[in-house]
Every structure is written in C-alpha cells, then in structure tokens.
Design a protein around this motif. Sequence first.
Motif: not given
Length: 159
Positions: A114-125, A145-154
């Motif tokens: 998926g494409s949900d933001d969040g910390p650790g395992q709550s984030a999906t890619f 790759f599938n969405t073409g989105d650039v995501r930021q994680i901290t």
Amino acid sequence: HISLYGIAGPAAKVLKVTQDKEISTYASGNGLANVVGITGDGRGRMFAANFINGEIFEITDGQVKQIGASATRVNHIQFAQGYIYTPNPLTQTIRRMDLNGNFEPVAGNPTVAGSDDGPGQSATFSRPNSIDVATDGKSFYILDFNTGDVRQITLPAGQ
C-alpha cells in the motif's frame, strides 16, 4: 570528486571515474557480481550489493569482502548512521543491516502492500525500489515502484 559505478554480470567490477574522465577498475573479484547500490561511509569504506542474490560487500582500498546477505534480491542500498539500509520490493519492507551482517526490519509490513504513511510496520509500501538518506541521517526517501511515489520515512528515536 570521484564517482564509482557498478558493472553487472558475472565478471562484475566497480569502476572509478575521476573529474578528468579517467576510468579505472576500483574493485573486482571475491564474489562481487551483479553490482547495484554503491554507497559509502564517508571514511573510505564503500559498500555494494549483488542484485540477484542479495550479498552485500564492503570495499576498502579496492579490496572486496562479503559482510552479509539479505536472502532476497537487492535493488539498492544506502549507508547511514552505521547501518546499510535496503528496500525489499518482494516483501514491501525497508530493512537495515549492521556491519556484522545482521538484518532487522525498519518500516513496512510484509503482508500488506500500500501507500500508508506511519512509523515502523504501520507504513506500507508498494514494491519499494530505491532509497536515499536525507542530510539529517534519520530521514529516508523511498521510491515505490508500483505507484511512482517518493515517500519519506523518519526513524523513531533510538533507531
């Protein structure tokens, strides 16, 4: 300024290209093959991964030594804060490896794409493919790759 480039294939090597456009072999052999994701620690150690089998190599002064293996394909690696970070498009996760070859998950959920933001395992890619580190050393940019989105994680404090 010197750039390093990997050459894929069974006779892989890492090439050094200087500002004067001189090209020479920086490293080869000792299992180095299918090179992707060359990164460094800023102190002369370089790291490279084998795209096909996930082996990760340390390259110091042109000498190649395997220091770990991810057990799956590796598309890209990035060194930061004493760890090598790698996105895994097959398991939808971001993992890191210490320099003793031990892996641990950092973000993503291997059972959910998926494409949900969040910390650790709550984030999906959705097939995380490439990774880069921000100047703070704690934030990362991930290309899905599938969405073409650039995501930021901290990374959470303590990681």
